[in-house]
Write an enzyme that holds these catalytic residues in place. Structure first.
Site, mmCIF file in Angstrom:
data_model
loop_
_atom_site.group_PDB
_atom_site.id
_atom_site.type_symbol
_atom_site.label_atom_id
_atom_site.label_comp_id
_atom_site.label_asym_id
_atom_site.label_seq_id
_atom_site.Cartn_x
_atom_site.Cartn_y
_atom_site.Cartn_z
ATOM 1 N N ASP A 30 26.252 16.351 9.034
ATOM 2 C CA ASP A 30 27.304 15.758 8.255
ATOM 3 C C ASP A 30 28.533 15.346 8.835
ATOM 4 O O ASP A 30 28.969 15.896 9.795
ATOM 5 C CB ASP A 30 27.313 16.794 7.012
ATOM 6 C CG ASP A 30 27.989 16.225 5.812
ATOM 7 O OD1 ASP A 30 26.977 16.440 4.669
ATOM 8 O OD2 ASP A 30 29.214 15.631 5.772
ATOM 9 N N HIS A 100 18.793 13.974 -0.117
ATOM 10 C CA HIS A 100 18.881 14.662 0.838
ATOM 11 C C HIS A 100 19.339 16.081 0.919
ATOM 12 O O HIS A 100 19.692 16.653 -0.153
ATOM 13 C CB HIS A 100 20.201 14.032 1.487
ATOM 14 C CG HIS A 100 21.366 13.928 0.936
ATOM 15 N ND1 HIS A 100 21.539 12.976 0.033
ATOM 16 C CD2 HIS A 100 22.427 14.730 0.661
ATOM 17 C CE1 HIS A 100 22.779 12.968 -0.693
ATOM 18 N NE2 HIS A 100 23.263 14.056 -0.289
ATOM 19 N N HIS A 102 21.034 19.344 2.124
ATOM 20 C CA HIS A 102 22.061 20.041 2.803
ATOM 21 C C HIS A 102 21.645 21.237 3.424
ATOM 22 O O HIS A 102 21.132 22.238 2.656
ATOM 23 C CB HIS A 102 23.346 20.315 2.077
ATOM 24 C CG HIS A 102 24.090 19.204 1.423
ATOM 25 N ND1 HIS A 102 25.058 18.493 1.885
ATOM 26 C CD2 HIS A 102 23.783 18.376 0.540
ATOM 27 C CE1 HIS A 102 25.629 17.519 1.399
ATOM 28 N NE2 HIS A 102 24.570 17.409 0.115
#
Ligand code: 5GP
Ligand code: ZN
Length: 114
Positions: A30, A100, A102
């Protein structure tokens, strides 16, 4: 989706710190990490949100979680613990509308999440 930033990362059109790639998945660090390990795991297929998942995506989403597990092991956080999160739409804080996962770890996590 031609204007989707995560589709562009998946195609290599935008640089990213990629940690894992397969035929159907890409994982990368990220840009604004919220933990010592903060990796996003995405399908190459453009799916906007969890609300848009279809029955045909079941295997893909299973593989997404298996990839997260393998990456957690590679990052050395599998034993101590980690968190996986998929934000869906505005109230959950979703800002990129390409699904997505995480993968967060490397520090203690509070509960409930904010
Ligand atoms: P969301 O809020 O949609 O669940 O998470 C989107 C995440 O994508 C955020 O944590 C944000 O920091 C990350 N992000 C947004 N744009 C980029 C980018 O261009 N590259 C990378 N590596 N991460 C990004
Ligand atoms: Zn996309």
């Amino acid at each position: 989706m031609s204007d989707c930033i995560f589709c562009k990362i998946a195609k290599g059109e935008i640089p990213a710190d990629i940690v894992h790639e397969s035929d159907d998945l890409v994982a990368f660090r990220d840009l604004n990490p919220q933990a010592p390990t903060h990796i996003l795991v995405i399908p190459r297929k453009h799916i906007a949100t969890l609300n848009d998942l279809q029955e045909e995506d079941a295997t893909l989403m299973g593989r997404l979680h298996l990839a997260a597990r393998a990456i957690a092991e590679a990052e050395g956080i599998a034993g101590r613990g980690y968190r996986t999160v998929i934000n869906c739409n505005a109230e959950a804080g979703q800002t990129v509308f390409h699904i997505h996962l995480h993968l967060l770890g490397g520090r203690p996590m509070g509960w409930p999440p904010g």
